[in-house]
Design a protein around this motif. Structure first.
Motif, short mmCIF file in Angstrom:
data_model
loop_
_atom_site.label_atom_id
_atom_site.label_comp_id
_atom_site.label_asym_id
_atom_site.label_seq_id
_atom_site.Cartn_x
_atom_site.Cartn_y
_atom_site.Cartn_z
N SER A 26 0.32 9.01 -1.81
CA SER A 26 0.63 7.89 -1.17
C SER A 26 0.19 7.77 0.23
O SER A 26 -0.08 8.96 0.98
N TYR A 27 -0.10 6.41 0.73
CA TYR A 27 -0.75 6.40 2.33
C TYR A 27 0.08 5.30 3.01
O TYR A 27 0.29 4.25 2.48
N PHE A 59 9.28 5.62 -4.42
CA PHE A 59 8.87 7.00 -4.15
C PHE A 59 7.74 7.46 -5.03
O PHE A 59 7.82 8.02 -5.94
N PRO A 60 6.60 6.75 -4.40
CA PRO A 60 5.20 6.98 -5.25
C PRO A 60 4.50 8.44 -5.45
O PRO A 60 3.99 8.61 -6.09
N CYS A 93 -5.69 3.46 -8.24
CA CYS A 93 -4.59 2.96 -7.54
C CYS A 93 -3.51 2.32 -8.46
O CYS A 93 -4.16 1.65 -9.28
N SER A 94 -2.53 2.58 -8.63
CA SER A 94 -1.28 2.17 -9.61
C SER A 94 -1.63 0.51 -9.42
O SER A 94 -1.38 0.16 -8.42
N ASN A 95 -1.33 -0.09 -10.60
CA ASN A 95 -0.85 -1.48 -10.60
C ASN A 95 0.56 -1.71 -9.93
O ASN A 95 1.03 -2.61 -9.53
N ALA A 96 1.52 -0.77 -10.32
CA ALA A 96 2.93 -0.72 -10.01
C ALA A 96 3.17 -0.19 -8.51
O ALA A 96 2.21 0.38 -7.88
N LEU A 125 1.02 -1.04 0.04
CA LEU A 125 0.18 0.09 0.14
C LEU A 125 0.98 1.19 0.07
O LEU A 125 0.44 2.14 -0.76
N GLU A 126 1.83 1.25 0.97
CA GLU A 126 2.63 2.49 1.15
C GLU A 126 3.51 2.85 -0.05
O GLU A 126 3.99 3.92 -0.23
#
Length: 117
Positions: A56-57, A84-85, A77-80, A37-38
Motif C-alpha cells: 500500500s502507498y 487494511f490493504p 492495483c486492486s479494483n477493491a 490510493l492508500e
C-alpha cells in the motif's frame, strides 16, 4: 562458458531495468492514480523474480519512489479498497470496489480474430 552467458544475462537485465527506470522517470505524468490510493492493494513483479504483493502507498510520491527505486516490470492495483490493504486477504476488511469490465476480443468470436490474436 556458463560464466560468460550469466554475465551477458546480467548486463541485459541491467540494460532493460535502466530503460524501464528512464521511461518511468520521463513519463511519470502518465501514471493514473486511482481514488482511495492508500486503501488499495498493490503488487508488482520485479525483473527476475516473482510477484510482490499486499503493498500500500500513502500517496502518489511513495508509489513513484517505488517505481524508480525497484523498477517494476509489471505493476498491479486492486479494483477493491480495504481498511487494511497490506494484511492477508481474509483480514483486509473490504470497503468497496470499482466496477471494471474486462472483455477480451477473443471472447467476441469476430471474423478478424485470427489477425488480432
Amino acid at each position: 562458458m556458463i560464466g560468460v552467458n550469466k554475465s551477458i544475462e546480467n548486463e541485459s537485465m541491467a540494460l532493460v531495468k535502466s530503460a524501464f527506470r528512464e521511461y518511468y522517470f520521463n513519463h511519470i505524468n502518465l501514471l493514473e492514480i486511482p481514488e482511495h490510493l492508500e486503501q488499495r492493494e498493490f503488487g508488482y513483479v520485479p525483473f527476475g523474480s516473482g510477484m510482490i504483493r499486499h503493498l500500500s502507498y500513502r500517496n502518489k510520491g511513495d508509489l513513484i519512489a517505488m517505481l524508480l527505486r525497484d523498477v517494476a516490470a509489471d505493476l498491479y492495483c486492486s479494483n477493491a479498497f480495504y481498511r487494511f490493504p497490506t494484511y492477508p486477504m481474509q483480514e483486509k476488511q473490504w470497503l468497496g470496489a470499482d466496477l471494471i469490465f474486462d472483455i477480451d476480443a477473443k471472447d467476441l468470436h469476430l471474423p478478424c480474430e485470427l489477425s488480432h490474436s
